[in-house]
Motif scaffolding. Sequence first.
Motif: not given
Lengths: 131, 499
Positions: A26-35, A104-119
Amino acid sequence: MVDLLTIIISKYNYWGYIVLMMIGLYAMIVKKNLVKKIIGMSIFQTAIIFFYVSIGMKKNATIPIISHGHDGGEHAVHAVDFINPLPHVLMLTAIVVSVATLGVALALAIKVYQQYNSLEEDEIDSQIKVK
Amino acid sequence: MSQHFPAFIIVIPLIAAFFIFTAGWLKRTYCFYIAAVALAISLFSSFGLLLQVLQNKVVVYHFGGWSPPWGIAYRVDYLNGIVLVVSAAIAFLNLIATKKSVEKEFIERVGPFYALYVLFVTGTMGIVVTGDAFNLYVLLEIASLTGYALIGMGTEHAALASLNYVFMGTIGASFYLLGIGYLYIATGSLNMFDIASILPNIFQSNVVLFAFVICLTGLFIKMALFPMHTWLPNAYTYSPSPAISLIAPLTTKVMVYVMIRILLSVFTPSFSFKSMAVNTSFVWLAVIAIVVGSILALSQQSLKRMLSYVMIAEIGYMVGGFWLANRAGITGAILHIINDAAMTLCVFLVAGNILYRVPGDSFDNLKGLFRKMPFSMGAFVVGALSIIGVPPTCGFFSKWYLITGGIAAGHYGFVAALLFSSLVNVVLFFRIFEIGYFEPFGDLHISGSMDEEEKTFDDAPLGMLVPLMIVAAGLIALGIYTDTLVTKVIQFAIPGGIS
């Protein structure tokens, strides 16, 4: 009704893992926040680890060390006296895998945050569409 | 020495990964050579294994001397022998072909890139060679995790695409693990062939049924069969080109191999095809995948994204062909694993060469490319003709087997979908030929001169062209030797009892 209750009560470990798994899904499908999605993924994997650990369990059995058995390991080994260690050992590997996935997922999330300034997925999507 | 080939295939690249990572700090130029040596040994071992299989039927290797079902056994037979050689060859050729573009794209990250590259190959080869269902899961995760990291090294929206792939990939692999758990409850074993010997007594059990369903769902997500394909196009579009020409040919094709292995060797054909009676539904699922994949490919405006959707359609070919459940269909599916891996390598290598010289891969950037990069585009024509299915390229023959199988099974929907997809591929690829060859229209006639930049010959460096030419020639060779491949190898990979 009684039958249903028996099924639920006697197989509670399966119900437990299914509920956990659905929470994760449910969390993976519904939540909008990547973390939050990553946390959902972690719960999902943990549910399966619980499932494996629970199937190795036996009633009135002890840990699989021969000297811990009913007769102190003096006599022949009865498999009934010991829980099955194999699923637990398998899960050591699966835990390592899920930790690595989380990393790996958290590292990618950091990269996403640096790129778009949002999660938040909505904000990222709107940024992508503007470009 | 030769009895240790199954171990070499994965142990040598695994160890090499650590050395490569260290070499990345000391002297970056060494990384490539260590990787090349490791993958060459891997390729040599898998070739040696195939030769052994051709002589002695089946090679079983007990890891650490523990005999199955307690220990992990690696088992090579006709089915995975040929898939091993093809995967190892693809990994090696792609490594050589992308040397220059890796140096250009990952100036300081060459060490980590090659370490991940070699680990990905370890995982993929391990999936193919292993005979243990749980070991397969671990190697699957090694291949997936390195795949996520490789894709995440790309530009633009690579990190986001890779993160979405992580979510989907994890769900897929976890479902597979859950299915194996239920099989373990039912049989008490994890060795594929041990499970297969116990299962026939308990085919009626609901536990086995659930294991079957959940394993298949996981594998379908991993191989990007149509409704579960959403991770693929973005991940493949934004990934760095040297990584994608490795990941695209291997990941999905190896997952199709795993499906075939699990269904033929673990659940056995009598359960998968006869008791379950789901063949027709899965073929229809594949038909939808083929049609939708082809239609979506038509609406794309850049080369790599279009190829990604073509691949989604190709997955439908293999899954559909397998579920036709007759000899011709399964032969076609196995043959198409090999051919599609080679074709995908060819077209993605060309995409890499184009991106090496041209800023982007959208169709506008492809104008006049036949003049600028004649050799790369020549190889692209061979790859494209093979995907369309023009003889004597290899794509024709696997499609021929698939269509024969479809007619024999009386499944005309599948036959129609294959023909439809071939026609769509004609449109897709001839559009690119047209853009590359004839545009910009009329410049030569009207103004008498072209853009200086577009007129000059500026193909990719020789180090990238030679391996590409080998792959392109390989597509034709695979086509010409299809008959040998089928009669010497593939027909023995299909268990008896399937007519």
